[in-house]
Design a protein around this motif. Sequence first.
Motif, PDB file in Angstrom:
ATOM      1  N   GLN A  72       8.829   2.661  -6.634  1.00 43.36           N
ATOM      2  CA  GLN A  72       7.649   3.465  -6.519  1.00 43.36           C
ATOM      3  C   GLN A  72       7.546   4.586  -7.691  1.00 43.36           C
ATOM      4  O   GLN A  72       8.694   5.120  -7.929  1.00 43.36           O
ATOM      5  CB  GLN A  72       7.603   4.255  -5.226  1.00 43.36           C
ATOM      6  N   GLN A 130      -0.711   5.887   3.165  1.00 42.66           N
ATOM      7  CA  GLN A 130      -0.536   6.064   1.785  1.00 42.66           C
ATOM      8  C   GLN A 130      -0.620   5.019   0.816  1.00 42.66           C
ATOM      9  O   GLN A 130      -0.463   3.756   1.203  1.00 42.66           O
ATOM     10  CB  GLN A 130       0.675   6.926   1.708  1.00 42.66           C
ATOM     11  N   LEU A 152       3.001   8.664  -6.016  1.00 46.86           N
ATOM     12  CA  LEU A 152       2.132   8.613  -4.649  1.00 46.86           C
ATOM     13  C   LEU A 152       0.666   8.775  -5.096  1.00 46.86           C
ATOM     14  O   LEU A 152       0.244  10.043  -5.686  1.00 46.86           O
ATOM     15  CB  LEU A 152       2.623   9.444  -3.678  1.00 46.86           C
ATOM     16  N   SER A 172       8.441  11.018   3.186  1.00 45.32           N
ATOM     17  CA  SER A 172       6.987  11.165   2.749  1.00 45.32           C
ATOM     18  C   SER A 172       6.241  11.941   3.736  1.00 45.32           C
ATOM     19  O   SER A 172       4.970  12.389   3.685  1.00 45.32           O
ATOM     20  CB  SER A 172       6.144  10.048   2.554  1.00 45.32           C
ATOM     21  N   ALA A 226       0.665   3.810  -3.189  1.00 43.97           N
ATOM     22  CA  ALA A 226       1.493   4.321  -4.079  1.00 43.97           C
ATOM     23  C   ALA A 226       1.347   3.342  -5.389  1.00 43.97           C
ATOM     24  O   ALA A 226       0.922   2.080  -5.066  1.00 43.97           O
ATOM     25  CB  ALA A 226       2.777   4.287  -3.780  1.00 43.97           C
TER      26      ALA A 226
END
Length: 315
Positions: free
Chosen positions: A89, A79, A92, A8, A81
């Motif tokens: 996941q 971050q 995002l 990421s 998610a």
Amino acid sequence: MSIIIILSHSSGSDGARIAVETACRNGSKQSVYPLSNTEDVIIEVNMKGDGPCVGQDAVLSIILKNKCRSPRSLTLYSQVAAMYYTRAQKALICRFVIKALFSSVVPILEWILQYEDYKEHLVDQAALMLTLSGRVSETTQILTTQFNFRLRTSDLIIITLCGGVVGKEMTFKIKFQNPLPCVLKNVIFRFEGLGLQYVRTINYGDIPSLAAVSLTETFVPKYHGQHKLLASLDCPHLTQKPLPCVLKNVIFRIEGLGMQHVKTIHYGDIAEQASMCLTETVVPKRSGPQKLLATLDCTQLTQVHGVPNILVKDH
């Protein structure tokens, strides 16, 4: 640290280097990156109370503790998610960077996740995960943590308006407020308990944005003692939104009614927002009240259950 987190970050960035170091230190290559001799900074994340309801902004507190008298500075790469119940996941939601300079006084950083940012990404159970990683500039100490949290649906408030007497009507008031800045479509209320042989269903209709509603219902207790009244509200906006994708590798499981083994049906894929129907035959082994449990299992969904009550007669 999962590979998803590593990828990421942009290749060659400080965030990517921190992710690689963390993965190595917690994997099979711990000797590649020696641990810092000084680990005097602690990071924690918490949320007040039971957390916000769906439709509200989520406020998280990021707490930095410095056990050293010298000031410390660090950069946190963060971050959020949306997660499936399997902890995989889904999407995002946002990414942000926090830079902090602090002494021994414990700083608390409030971070707000707004409803407009997460509303299109929620799936069943409304699970979200905040990931934080960073490096202390003075000691090269690596900090990483993950915080999982869920968004609650609004409560139904049940108020008793009179005492309960066997065989006489007992009145209740049920209150609910729409937490979303949009209209709730096709709202259904369901009541069970207190001598009800069947679930009482009320097709209420639509509830305007942020509006409060009130229902008054009467029930007749069948016997004395302590009882429970269960009230529930069903609406697509407050449960799971239709998934804009094909459901892959759907499996149905059926059990009960005297079946010795669970019947498993590998159905395959279900097209986007499509309806489907299964017809199955089961042979009861004995008479009396019984239950049939049917479940649907799929990577994109939590388990979906159906449990009908079935009365099996002798003849």
